[in-house]
Design an enzyme around this catalytic site. Structure first.
Site, PDB file in Angstrom:
ATOM      1  N   HIS A 146      -9.009  -3.287  13.570  1.00 34.53           N
ATOM      2  CA  HIS A 146      -8.004  -3.929  12.728  1.00 34.53           C
ATOM      3  C   HIS A 146      -7.450  -5.106  13.525  1.00 34.53           C
ATOM      4  CE1 HIS A 146      -3.931  -3.676  10.423  1.00 34.53           C
ATOM      5  NE2 HIS A 146      -4.785  -4.478   9.809  1.00 34.53           N
TER       6      HIS A 146
ATOM      7  N   LYS B 133      -1.192 -11.511  13.158  1.00 40.93           N
ATOM      8  CA  LYS B 133      -2.654 -11.642  13.287  1.00 40.93           C
ATOM      9  C   LYS B 133      -3.173 -12.890  12.592  1.00 40.93           C
ATOM     10  CE  LYS B 133      -4.338  -7.921  11.494  1.00 40.93           C
ATOM     11  NZ  LYS B 133      -3.095  -7.530  10.826  1.00 40.93           N
ATOM     12  N   THR B 134      -2.807 -13.025  11.317  1.00 37.77           N
ATOM     13  CA  THR B 134      -3.317 -14.157  10.548  1.00 37.77           C
ATOM     14  C   THR B 134      -2.755 -15.473  11.072  1.00 37.77           C
ATOM     15  OG1 THR B 134      -3.561 -12.779   8.572  1.00 37.77           O
ATOM     16  CG2 THR B 134      -3.478 -15.158   8.242  1.00 37.77           C
TER      17      THR B 134
ATOM     18  N   ARG C  47       0.836  -1.201   0.000  1.00 37.04           N
ATOM     19  CA  ARG C  47       0.000   0.000   0.000  1.00 37.04           C
ATOM     20  C   ARG C  47       0.874   1.256   0.000  1.00 37.04           C
ATOM     21  NH1 ARG C  47      -1.787   0.988   4.327  1.00 37.04           N
ATOM     22  NH2 ARG C  47      -0.798  -0.637   5.597  1.00 37.04           N
TER      23      ARG C  47
ATOM     24  N   ARG D 237       2.020 -12.303  -0.697  1.00 40.61           N
ATOM     25  CA  ARG D 237       0.693 -12.477  -0.092  1.00 40.61           C
ATOM     26  C   ARG D 237      -0.083 -13.589  -0.766  1.00 40.61           C
ATOM     27  NH1 ARG D 237      -1.161  -9.239   4.426  1.00 40.61           N
ATOM     28  NH2 ARG D 237       0.357  -7.556   4.600  1.00 40.61           N
TER      29      ARG D 237
ATOM     30  N   ASP E  68      -8.488 -10.178   9.853  1.00 42.22           N
ATOM     31  CA  ASP E  68      -7.967  -8.816   9.693  1.00 42.22           C
ATOM     32  C   ASP E  68      -8.909  -7.683  10.093  1.00 42.22           C
ATOM     33  OD1 ASP E  68      -5.736  -7.184   8.844  1.00 42.22           O
ATOM     34  OD2 ASP E  68      -6.915  -6.616   7.102  1.00 42.22           O
TER      35      ASP E  68
ATOM     36  N   SER F  40       0.266  -5.228  10.043  1.00 40.92           N
ATOM     37  CA  SER F  40       0.698  -6.289   9.142  1.00 40.92           C
ATOM     38  C   SER F  40       2.076  -6.799   9.541  1.00 40.92           C
ATOM     39  CB  SER F  40       0.733  -5.755   7.708  1.00 40.92           C
ATOM     40  OG  SER F  40       1.198  -6.725   6.823  1.00 40.92           O
TER      41      SER F  40
ATOM     42  N   LYS G 250      -8.596  -2.405   1.850  1.00 43.61           N
ATOM     43  CA  LYS G 250      -8.353  -1.390   2.876  1.00 43.61           C
ATOM     44  C   LYS G 250      -9.143  -0.098   2.623  1.00 43.61           C
ATOM     45  CE  LYS G 250      -5.652  -3.641   5.633  1.00 43.61           C
ATOM     46  NZ  LYS G 250      -6.226  -4.173   6.899  1.00 43.61           N
TER      47      LYS G 250
END
Length: 525
Positions: free
Chosen positions: A224, A251-252, A63, A331, A266, A247, A204
């Site tokens: 988030h 988290k994942t 991003r 990703r 997410d 990121s 996003k």
């Protein structure tokens, strides 16, 4: 500001479900198999031996937050916190860019997808995503909630997202910083994304819109974070856990627990009715992915999944997940249906535990700390972590950073607005908050080592199971954090970070510097 009506957000009369304002050859709601065929025929990607698509995002592999804008108008002028994160752009410029983007679709293949954001429909957005790349449309299929076969969206769309990587702005006349941009009009329900092929901008931008709408219109806390649930307890309800973090903080990975069911990885909302996922899929980092450490993610990479910016082993169709030559931000997007133990629908009760994940680049935070409610609000406002290489364009090495609410780049409202909602929720439900350092131990970046994933999992499992409830805690001298003196499955000498450093004086100095930085940052928020 609190009396804004729904029409201030959803001017559905100007975004009908499908009309002649979209030029080009329309391909509406193609199936994943059909989209894969289009991708291959058009040369947008190739297949890996897992059956998943492999696509490149082009110039931008992450991003670009500094190229995100919000239209300043009567809806947003006095509500949005304007600044470096939320840059204003005037309505006339937006309208002109919008028309030029539509004109640029003439005589081209255009892919249209209807979807929803928000697993609790009463708080969701009905979406129309228009893309010029077939794989972007498949990405949207994966990442948003899909109507079931034969099911239509309930009513006209609330937001239209137009994505064209080939369309570039003219900074000299359009008021943008660069030729690439993401522009959100909250009053018109339109998002424009141009000049970049990075698919993460799509999800996003919708997240940013929901972060504006949900607190103001419904009093819902957008978050988030990842979320999962364990087995049902004596009261018949499963225990929900939330994992906040930027990121690359885990988290994942940490929410994809084989013994717990995944709600989402997410983006979530916390309403009176409980927690709900905004999305219909996962967008996992896959650099150095292995079936041993991340079995759920590895198993999800099959037909219908999209791998971004990865590379193959020479002369094969086998992906080399260790290859970060294009970016460390490799990703994979895949629908939640690719995860075996997923919650359907993607909702859960109020969380019993919340974990704040920080990849501490200085190696001074404890691997697990129990926070008081007051500390929880402070660390939520700080959002401290290390920005991991590749997540944003131009970031090549980990850098210590603060991101209020663990998602400042997506928050149109002041951070304390979201913190007040979190305070209200955790007080109402007696939620316990923990700080987890998924970063370094024994020294800072370049000296210490990264926390071992099995140890982090063991600490989280101990908190969730109640194994830490009867353990003595000690207070950290510089941070005032409560550290358990023992934890099942974790070497005792890892729990207090000073014990992992060779030179204790250097640790104390580094910890004091970071604690002072925390204090100064809180004064700014």
């Amino acid at each position: 500001m609190e009396t804004l009506t729904a029409s201030a957000f959803f001017k559905t009369d100007i975004v009908p479900v499908l009309d002649q304002s979209i030029p080009g050859r329309l391909h509406v709601d193609l199936s994943p198999d059909e989209l894969v065929d289009h991708v291959l025929i058009r040369g947008e990607g190739r297949l890996a031996d897992t059956g998943s698509l492999v696509c490149d995002t082009g110039k931008f592999t992450g991003r670009t937050p500094k190229d995100r804008y919000i239209v300043r108008d009567e809806t947003t002028a006095l509500t949005v916190e304007w600044g470096e994160v939320n840059q204003p752009i005037d309505a006339d410029t937006f309208d002109e860019l919008h028309q030029r983007m539509l004109d640029g679709l003439t005589d081209r293949d255009v892919y249209v997808r209807f979807a929803r954001a928000g697993a609790m429909p009463q708080y969701g957005l009905r979406l129309r995503i228009i893309t010029t790349l077939a794989w972007h449309n498949l990405f949207s299929y994966n990442m948003f909630l899909r109507p079931k076969v034969g099911e239509a969206l309930d009513g006209p769309v609330d937001f239209t997202v137009i994505v064209d990587p080939n369309f570039e702005a003219n900074p000299a006349t359009d008021g943008t910083r660069n030729t690439n941009f993401t522009i959100i009009s909250l009053s018109k329900g339109v998002i424009l994304i141009g000049g970049t092929g990075y698919a993460g901008e799509i999800k996003k931008s919708v997240f940013s819109a929901m972060n504006f709408i949900l607190p103001i219109k419904f009093g819902v806390l957008p978050m988030h974070c990842a979320a999962n649930v364990g087995k049902q307890g004596p009261n018949g309800q499963a225990d929900t856990a939330l994992f906040f973090g930027l990121s690359g903080t885990g988290k994942t990975t940490l929410s994809a627990d084989p013994v717990r069911r995944l709600i989402g990885d997410d983006e979530h909302g916390w309403a009176d009715e409980g927690v709900f996922n905004f999305e219909g899929g996962c967008y996992a980092k896959v650099i150095h992915l292995s079936p041993e450490n991340e079995p759920q993610i590895h198993a999800a990479i099959r037909p219908g999944a999209i791998l971004e910016n990865v590379r193959f082993f020479p002369n094969t169709a086998t992906v080399n997940y260790a290859d970060g030559s294009i970016t460390e931000n490799t990703r994979c997007s895949y629908p939640l249906s690719h995860v075996d133990n997923v919650v359907e629908p993607s909702v859960g009760v109020a969380p019993r535990h919340i974990f704040f994940l920080s990849a501490d680049a200085f190696g001074v935070l404890p691997p697990i700390s129990r926070l008081t409610p007051e500390q929880a609000l402070d660390y939520f406002l700080l959002g401290y972590t290390a920005k991991i290489a590749g997540t944003e364009h131009g970031v090549t090495t980990p850098t210590a950073t603060f991101s209020p609410c663990f998602g400042a780049a997506f928050l149109p409202l002041p951070a304390r607005r979201y913190a007040a909602l979190l305070k209200e929720r955790i007080e109402q439900h007696g939620t316990q908050v923990w700080l987890i350092n998924t970063g370094w131990k024994g020294g800072g970046l370049g000296i210490g080592k990264r926390m071992a994933l099995p140890h982090t999992r063991a600490m989280i499992n101990a908190a969730l199971s109640g194994a830490l409830d009867s353990v003595p805690f000690v207070q950290h001298a510089e941070f005032g954090l409560s550290i358990p003196t023992r934890c099942p499955g974790v070497p005792t000498d890892l729990l207090n970070p000073i014990d992992t450093w060779e030179y204790k004086g250097m640790y104390t100095a580094a910890a004091k510097r970071l604690a002072n930085a925390f204090t100064e940052k809180l004064k700014e928020i």
